[in-house]
Write a protein that holds these residues in place. Sequence first.
Motif, mmCIF file in Angstrom:
data_model
loop_
_atom_site.group_PDB
_atom_site.id
_atom_site.type_symbol
_atom_site.label_atom_id
_atom_site.label_comp_id
_atom_site.label_asym_id
_atom_site.label_seq_id
_atom_site.Cartn_x
_atom_site.Cartn_y
_atom_site.Cartn_z
ATOM 1 N N HIS A 1 2.431 27.455 -41.561
ATOM 2 C CA HIS A 1 1.801 27.836 -42.831
ATOM 3 C C HIS A 1 1.556 29.343 -42.931
ATOM 4 N N ARG A 2 1.665 30.051 -41.817
ATOM 5 C CA ARG A 2 1.207 31.439 -41.789
ATOM 6 C C ARG A 2 2.023 32.365 -42.690
ATOM 7 N N ALA A 3 3.334 32.200 -42.675
ATOM 8 C CA ALA A 3 4.179 33.096 -43.473
ATOM 9 C C ALA A 3 3.916 32.916 -44.964
ATOM 10 N N VAL A 4 3.825 31.666 -45.431
ATOM 11 C CA VAL A 4 3.602 31.444 -46.860
ATOM 12 C C VAL A 4 2.190 31.868 -47.244
ATOM 13 N N GLN A 5 1.209 31.633 -46.377
ATOM 14 C CA GLN A 5 -0.152 32.092 -46.667
ATOM 15 C C GLN A 5 -0.192 33.609 -46.804
ATOM 16 N N ARG A 6 0.427 34.302 -45.853
ATOM 17 C CA ARG A 6 0.404 35.761 -45.880
ATOM 18 C C ARG A 6 1.140 36.307 -47.109
ATOM 19 N N SER A 7 2.264 35.694 -47.446
ATOM 20 C CA SER A 7 3.051 36.160 -48.587
ATOM 21 C C SER A 7 2.306 35.956 -49.901
ATOM 22 N N LEU A 8 1.711 34.785 -50.087
ATOM 23 C CA LEU A 8 0.977 34.505 -51.321
ATOM 24 C C LEU A 8 -0.265 35.383 -51.436
ATOM 25 N N HIS A 9 -0.981 35.540 -50.329
ATOM 26 C CA HIS A 9 -2.189 36.365 -50.334
ATOM 27 C C HIS A 9 -1.845 37.821 -50.688
ATOM 28 N N ALA A 10 -0.754 38.333 -50.124
ATOM 29 C CA ALA A 10 -0.349 39.721 -50.384
ATOM 30 C C ALA A 10 -0.005 39.944 -51.849
ATOM 31 N N ASP A 11 0.447 38.880 -52.529
ATOM 32 C CA ASP A 11 0.818 39.009 -53.936
ATOM 33 C C ASP A 11 -0.323 38.645 -54.890
ATOM 34 N N GLY A 12 -1.535 38.527 -54.350
ATOM 35 C CA GLY A 12 -2.701 38.360 -55.209
ATOM 36 C C GLY A 12 -3.088 36.943 -55.551
ATOM 37 N N PHE A 13 -2.495 35.950 -54.900
ATOM 38 C CA PHE A 13 -2.890 34.566 -55.146
ATOM 39 C C PHE A 13 -4.143 34.218 -54.346
ATOM 40 N N TYR A 14 -4.946 33.306 -54.880
ATOM 41 C CA TYR A 14 -6.160 32.827 -54.212
ATOM 42 C C TYR A 14 -5.761 31.636 -53.331
ATOM 43 N N VAL A 15 -5.802 31.822 -52.033
ATOM 44 C CA VAL A 15 -5.287 30.821 -51.096
ATOM 45 C C VAL A 15 -6.405 30.338 -50.177
ATOM 46 N N SER A 16 -6.553 29.019 -50.078
ATOM 47 C CA SER A 16 -7.499 28.411 -49.147
ATOM 48 C C SER A 16 -6.709 27.612 -48.112
ATOM 49 N N VAL A 17 -7.009 27.836 -46.842
ATOM 50 C CA VAL A 17 -6.399 27.070 -45.758
ATOM 51 C C VAL A 17 -7.477 26.169 -45.182
ATOM 52 N N VAL A 18 -7.266 24.851 -45.238
ATOM 53 C CA VAL A 18 -8.293 23.894 -44.826
ATOM 54 C C VAL A 18 -7.911 23.226 -43.510
ATOM 55 N N ASP A 19 -8.924 22.775 -42.812
ATOM 56 C CA ASP A 19 -8.712 22.069 -41.550
ATOM 57 C C ASP A 19 -8.059 20.710 -41.821
ATOM 58 N N PRO A 20 -7.013 20.337 -41.067
ATOM 59 C CA PRO A 20 -6.346 19.051 -41.300
ATOM 60 C C PRO A 20 -7.281 17.854 -41.201
ATOM 61 N N LEU A 21 -8.257 17.904 -40.278
ATOM 62 C CA LEU A 21 -9.200 16.792 -40.156
ATOM 63 C C LEU A 21 -10.031 16.658 -41.426
ATOM 64 N N ARG A 22 -10.450 17.780 -41.978
ATOM 65 C CA ARG A 22 -11.219 17.736 -43.223
ATOM 66 C C ARG A 22 -10.392 17.113 -44.334
ATOM 67 N N ALA A 23 -9.116 17.447 -44.393
ATOM 68 C CA ALA A 23 -8.235 16.869 -45.406
ATOM 69 C C ALA A 23 -8.064 15.373 -45.209
ATOM 70 N N ARG A 24 -7.921 14.933 -43.948
ATOM 71 C CA ARG A 24 -7.762 13.510 -43.676
ATOM 72 C C ARG A 24 -9.023 12.729 -44.051
ATOM 73 N N LEU A 25 -10.190 13.299 -43.741
ATOM 74 C CA LEU A 25 -11.442 12.630 -44.091
ATOM 75 C C LEU A 25 -11.610 12.554 -45.605
ATOM 76 N N PHE A 26 -11.192 13.613 -46.307
ATOM 77 C CA PHE A 26 -11.264 13.590 -47.769
ATOM 78 C C PHE A 26 -10.331 12.523 -48.322
ATOM 79 N N ALA A 27 -9.133 12.420 -47.752
ATOM 80 C CA ALA A 27 -8.167 11.409 -48.200
ATOM 81 C C ALA A 27 -8.728 10.004 -48.006
ATOM 82 N N LYS A 28 -9.357 9.782 -46.852
ATOM 83 C CA LYS A 28 -9.937 8.469 -46.567
ATOM 84 C C LYS A 28 -11.052 8.149 -47.542
ATOM 85 N N ALA A 29 -11.889 9.146 -47.827
ATOM 86 C CA ALA A 29 -12.992 8.932 -48.763
ATOM 87 C C ALA A 29 -12.483 8.616 -50.167
#
Length: 237
Positions: free
Chosen positions: A75-103
């Motif tokens: 994910h690092r290259a796309v995160q860095r590229s988007l951030h450099a071009d002014g996009f608002y990017v959030s990188v979340v912990d996979p466990l947090r995403a899985r718990l959200f999906a389950k909920a």
Amino acid sequence: MQGKVSSERTAMATVYVGIDVCKEWLDIHLHPLGRSFRVTNDTAGMRRLKRELDALDQMPRSALHIVMEATGKWHRAVQRSLHADGFYVSVVDPLRARLFAKACGFLAKTDRLDARLLAIMGEALKPAQTPPQDQALEALQELVNARSAANGERTALSNRMKTAVTAFLRKELTRRLAALDTHIARLDVEIERSIGAEPEMRRRLDILISIPGIGAVTAASLIAGLCELGACSGKQA
């Protein structure tokens, strides 16, 4: 500037962009537009992704909130590229995403569904922006992880050596152990050089090795694994 961007984002409808990242592909879902598409996880794919996002009814980049999971190095290259071009990017912990999906009752798992889930998660939780990690620190982490893996391999070979009785096998194990020792020594030299080239990491190293019981190897592991060292207040710690 940060306050200005935040005000702009709250003053207009936000499109949440979920990106499911893998080695070869980026699966994208736009919420609440309900649109999904896929691009390659390379420079050409990132260019197409930015064109697609910029073509959203002339929406400013400040009205887009991109959410992706931390996926090691992919994910690092796309995160860095988007951030450099002014996009608002959030990188979340996979466990947090899985718990959200389950909920939310998401039991199936596909790349497109994961991208949709991340977009919905962005709308529900509004995770903070995640600046890209310093490239020098990423390089140090890679070196430290390589040393840890090599040391683990050396331990396994040493244990096999203790039980080996065949002369040929003992000779082979001795040769491999010698090669690993050389490999680890070269990694130590490169780790020391990498830290020495960065004044802030060098400062942290000097502080850590001044503590009784902490050597250069442990200090390097702490610098690579605990990015907060030296960057937060006592209260935050």
